[in-house]
Design an enzyme around this catalytic site. Sequence first.
Site, PDB file in Angstrom:
ATOM      1  N   LYS A 199     -10.629  -1.629   0.206  1.00  0.00           N
ATOM      2  CA  LYS A 199      -9.593  -1.770   1.271  1.00  0.00           C
ATOM      3  C   LYS A 199      -8.552  -0.898   1.511  1.00  0.00           C
ATOM      4  O   LYS A 199      -7.762  -0.596   0.754  1.00  0.00           O
ATOM      5  CB  LYS A 199      -9.270  -3.325   0.779  1.00  0.00           C
ATOM      6  CG  LYS A 199      -8.117  -3.946   1.829  1.00  0.00           C
ATOM      7  CD  LYS A 199      -7.211  -4.873   1.132  1.00  0.00           C
ATOM      8  CE  LYS A 199      -5.996  -4.686   0.901  1.00  0.00           C
ATOM      9  NZ  LYS A 199      -4.978  -4.449   2.007  1.00  0.00           N
ATOM     10  N   GLU A 273      -3.049   3.667 -10.194  1.00  0.00           N
ATOM     11  CA  GLU A 273      -2.137   4.821  -9.913  1.00  0.00           C
ATOM     12  C   GLU A 273      -0.949   4.031  -9.191  1.00  0.00           C
ATOM     13  O   GLU A 273      -1.088   3.905  -8.305  1.00  0.00           O
ATOM     14  CB  GLU A 273      -2.648   5.715  -8.977  1.00  0.00           C
ATOM     15  CG  GLU A 273      -4.024   6.304  -9.379  1.00  0.00           C
ATOM     16  CD  GLU A 273      -3.795   7.695 -10.430  1.00  0.00           C
ATOM     17  OE1 GLU A 273      -2.510   7.899 -10.545  1.00  0.00           O
ATOM     18  OE2 GLU A 273      -4.680   8.402 -10.784  1.00  0.00           O
ATOM     19  N   CYS A 307       4.170   9.079  -3.783  1.00  0.00           N
ATOM     20  CA  CYS A 307       4.444   8.574  -5.394  1.00  0.00           C
ATOM     21  C   CYS A 307       5.177   9.393  -6.401  1.00  0.00           C
ATOM     22  O   CYS A 307       5.926   8.892  -7.292  1.00  0.00           O
ATOM     23  CB  CYS A 307       3.152   7.798  -5.822  1.00  0.00           C
ATOM     24  SG  CYS A 307       1.975   9.080  -5.576  1.00  0.00           S
ATOM     25  N   GLU A 404      12.198   2.815  -7.502  1.00  0.00           N
ATOM     26  CA  GLU A 404      11.605   3.594  -6.605  1.00  0.00           C
ATOM     27  C   GLU A 404      11.902   3.202  -5.163  1.00  0.00           C
ATOM     28  O   GLU A 404      11.933   2.145  -4.762  1.00  0.00           O
ATOM     29  CB  GLU A 404       9.946   3.343  -6.715  1.00  0.00           C
ATOM     30  CG  GLU A 404       9.332   4.369  -5.849  1.00  0.00           C
ATOM     31  CD  GLU A 404       7.704   4.157  -5.923  1.00  0.00           C
ATOM     32  OE1 GLU A 404       7.320   3.061  -6.070  1.00  0.00           O
ATOM     33  OE2 GLU A 404       7.043   5.302  -5.946  1.00  0.00           O
TER      34      GLU A 404
HETATM   35  P1  NAP Z   1       1.059  -2.135  -2.440  1.00  0.00           P
HETATM   36  O1  NAP Z   1       2.053  -3.127  -1.744  1.00  0.00           O
HETATM   37  O2  NAP Z   1       1.166  -2.343  -3.970  1.00  0.00           O
HETATM   38  O3  NAP Z   1       0.101  -1.958  -1.976  1.00  0.00           O
HETATM   39  C1  NAP Z   1      -0.912  -1.351  -2.121  1.00  0.00           C
HETATM   40  C2  NAP Z   1      -2.474  -1.784  -1.645  1.00  0.00           C
HETATM   41  O4  NAP Z   1      -2.463  -3.110  -2.339  1.00  0.00           O
HETATM   42  C3  NAP Z   1      -2.448  -2.194  -0.293  1.00  0.00           C
HETATM   43  O5  NAP Z   1      -3.744  -2.211   0.088  1.00  0.00           O
HETATM   44  C4  NAP Z   1      -2.182  -3.753  -0.399  1.00  0.00           C
HETATM   45  O6  NAP Z   1      -2.339  -4.521   0.684  1.00  0.00           O
HETATM   46  C5  NAP Z   1      -2.887  -4.190  -1.782  1.00  0.00           C
HETATM   47  N1  NAP Z   1      -2.221  -5.522  -2.216  1.00  0.00           N
HETATM   48  C6  NAP Z   1      -1.053  -6.023  -2.022  1.00  0.00           C
HETATM   49  N2  NAP Z   1      -1.057  -7.123  -2.860  1.00  0.00           N
HETATM   50  C7  NAP Z   1      -2.106  -7.235  -3.543  1.00  0.00           C
HETATM   51  C8  NAP Z   1      -2.604  -8.119  -4.773  1.00  0.00           C
HETATM   52  N3  NAP Z   1      -2.142  -9.067  -5.030  1.00  0.00           N
HETATM   53  N4  NAP Z   1      -3.994  -7.760  -5.000  1.00  0.00           N
HETATM   54  C9  NAP Z   1      -4.491  -6.766  -4.729  1.00  0.00           C
HETATM   55  N5  NAP Z   1      -4.178  -5.834  -3.906  1.00  0.00           N
HETATM   56  C10 NAP Z   1      -2.933  -6.051  -3.038  1.00  0.00           C
HETATM   57  O7  NAP Z   1       1.892  -0.667  -2.446  1.00  0.00           O
HETATM   58  P2  NAP Z   1       2.280  -0.241  -1.259  1.00  0.00           P
HETATM   59  O8  NAP Z   1       3.888  -0.465  -0.860  1.00  0.00           O
HETATM   60  O9  NAP Z   1       1.504  -0.183   0.065  1.00  0.00           O
HETATM   61  O10 NAP Z   1       2.492   1.410  -1.551  1.00  0.00           O
HETATM   62  C11 NAP Z   1       3.678   1.922  -2.103  1.00  0.00           C
HETATM   63  C12 NAP Z   1       3.315   2.168  -3.508  1.00  0.00           C
HETATM   64  O11 NAP Z   1       2.398   2.794  -3.823  1.00  0.00           O
HETATM   65  C13 NAP Z   1       4.461   2.795  -4.189  1.00  0.00           C
HETATM   66  O12 NAP Z   1       4.999   2.217  -5.171  1.00  0.00           O
HETATM   67  C14 NAP Z   1       3.899   4.338  -4.727  1.00  0.00           C
HETATM   68  O13 NAP Z   1       4.427   4.800  -5.455  1.00  0.00           O
HETATM   69  C15 NAP Z   1       2.508   3.670  -4.803  1.00  0.00           C
HETATM   70  N6  NAP Z   1       1.526   5.081  -4.767  1.00  0.00           N
HETATM   71  C16 NAP Z   1       1.196   5.571  -5.927  1.00  0.00           C
HETATM   72  C17 NAP Z   1       0.141   6.705  -5.821  1.00  0.00           C
HETATM   73  C18 NAP Z   1      -0.174   7.206  -7.269  1.00  0.00           C
HETATM   74  O14 NAP Z   1      -1.278   7.972  -7.060  1.00  0.00           O
HETATM   75  N7  NAP Z   1       0.416   6.974  -8.545  1.00  0.00           N
HETATM   76  C19 NAP Z   1      -0.111   7.053  -4.642  1.00  0.00           C
HETATM   77  C20 NAP Z   1       0.373   6.523  -3.431  1.00  0.00           C
HETATM   78  C21 NAP Z   1       1.131   5.518  -3.533  1.00  0.00           C
HETATM   79  P3  NAP Z   1      -1.566  -4.489   2.168  1.00  0.00           P
HETATM   80  O15 NAP Z   1      -0.745  -3.230   2.203  1.00  0.00           O
HETATM   81  O16 NAP Z   1      -2.369  -4.421   3.154  1.00  0.00           O
HETATM   82  O17 NAP Z   1      -0.595  -5.749   1.819  1.00  0.00           O
END
Ligand code: NAP
Length: 493
Positions: A199, A273, A307, A404
């Site tokens: 997804k 991650e 990230c 963050e």
């Molecule tokens: P997020 O809200 O956690 O979303 C990540 C993904 O999970 C999206 O596809 C989201 O869908 C989905 N999601 C949301 N709620 C969920 C649930 N309850 N169960 C399963 N999936 C769910 O993160 P984001 O705000 O999009 O991304 C930013 C974050 O990602 C930052 O904290 C960043 O540090 C982290 N990040 C980490 C890495 C790494 O490699 N460590 C790399 C890139 C980003 P929707 O977006 O469609 O709601």
Amino acid sequence: MLKETDIQKKNRLDFSTGWSYDPAPESRDHITIKEQYGHFINGKFTKPIEGNYFPTISPSTEEEISQIAVGSAADVDAAVKSARKAYSKTWSKMSGRDRGRYLFRIARMIQERAREFAVIESMDGGKPIRESRDVDIPLAAAHFFYYAGWADKLEYAFPGRKPKPIGVAGQIIPWNFPLLMAAWKLAPALATGNTVVLKPAETTSLTCLKLAEIIQEADLPPGVVNFVTGAGDTGAAIVNHEDIDKIAFTGSTAVGKIIQKAIAGTGKKLTLELGGKAPNIIFEDAAVDQAVEGIINGIFFNQGHVCCAGSRLFVQESIADEVRDKLIDRIATLRVGDPLDKNTDVGAINSKEQLDTINRYLEIGLNEGADIFQSSCELPEKGYWCCPTLVANVSQSHRIVQEEVFGPVLTIQTFRTPEEVLEKANNTPYGLSGGVWTDKGSKIFNMTSGIKAGVLWANTFNKFDPTSPFGGYKESGLGREGGLHGLTPYLNI
Ligand code: NAP
Ligand code: MG
């Protein structure tokens, strides 16, 4: 938006020289985007079972680009069934050499269509074309090339073992590197003989759906790769599906924790991650100009939607004023605007929601007594924008130093001794990455062995390569992706 009056006006930086670059927009003529996209299940684009769609917009213009299917639990179930069938009937039985051939084919096709991918990535996600063209898309192809090479060598990767695939992997990715994150997840899973239900993030599904077209053209057996689009609920349906053997998640620490709880006791394997708050440490013996450029790249690259962004700067006290002045000069020259313009340094913030989060943090910073400097960049009327921002006069206890922000916001603190800076650098719940700038090799080793983080750069920042493992300590995650290490989460060895 944070109002002009909220930022200390005297700190607004205006270095306007009276001239500017002419616009140099990348052409959109060569791309095709359909008005509506279904899921990609069993090798075909399929309509969502409940019939719902949502708009995907360009964050730089707020224009609707296309309509994307909302994935329900029933859609996820169809995708998992198709992945299971492909796993048992074809993919797990195929030789590594043949699996590798498919991956090489996909890698080459991404290269052939690199321009199209880069433009769509910048339109849908807001990142500057220079980055999508030079970083995201080439690295996505490189991941497929790299893991294609492993597909027939797994027994050499794990000598004396008989590595076996796990089964069906559920993969959930964020919006900051949409195609790259998809490649990062798909390539090792497929190379090792697993099938996938993935997804993409709600705001950036398009390049994944374009990748589906390539997967079709590459003649990958139906069901080996399935994409189900949607928001958090769709992700949760993947996590909770009982016929999934492994979850690979990249995203926020908050959602990572929900997932860890949801699958506890189910026997599903997990890699996470998550977020970061990386220290970028500059010693007095560093090459200062080079370091300033690296610091700028470390945090303003991709609007700070990284990230592992170097979001906390620690400068040795004796050079603090010099570094601060040079940073202020440099951010005043960063060009913020149209992501499709080849001269743009800083593009649009990915969504209104993310912009609100960033502004909330700036307000928190101001209320906690921080000094905030922003470049006085002229911003387009529509779209979501944040000028590059420096935050000074902060200490370890400030929330803007601890949490963050995921935006173009850099906090600056000073230090005197290596011991002091190590303590400060490690004083967060995260441990994803970090950087050190110094002329002395011994200091590099001292720092990099002391910083608790999965990825450390010395005299550079934000360099990525498919051959090197990536992952976090503490609340930054669990497991490693990339390199040889990235094979293990997808194998029973
Ligand atoms: P997020 O809200 O956690 O979303 C990540 C993904 O999970 C999206 O596809 C989201 O869908 C989905 N999601 C949301 N709620 C969920 C649930 N309850 N169960 C399963 N999936 C769910 O993160 P984001 O705000 O999009 O991304 C930013 C974050 O990602 C930052 O904290 C960043 O540090 C982290 N990040 C980490 C890495 C790494 O490699 N460590 C790399 C890139 C980003 P929707 O977006 O469609 O709601
Ligand atoms: Mg979008």
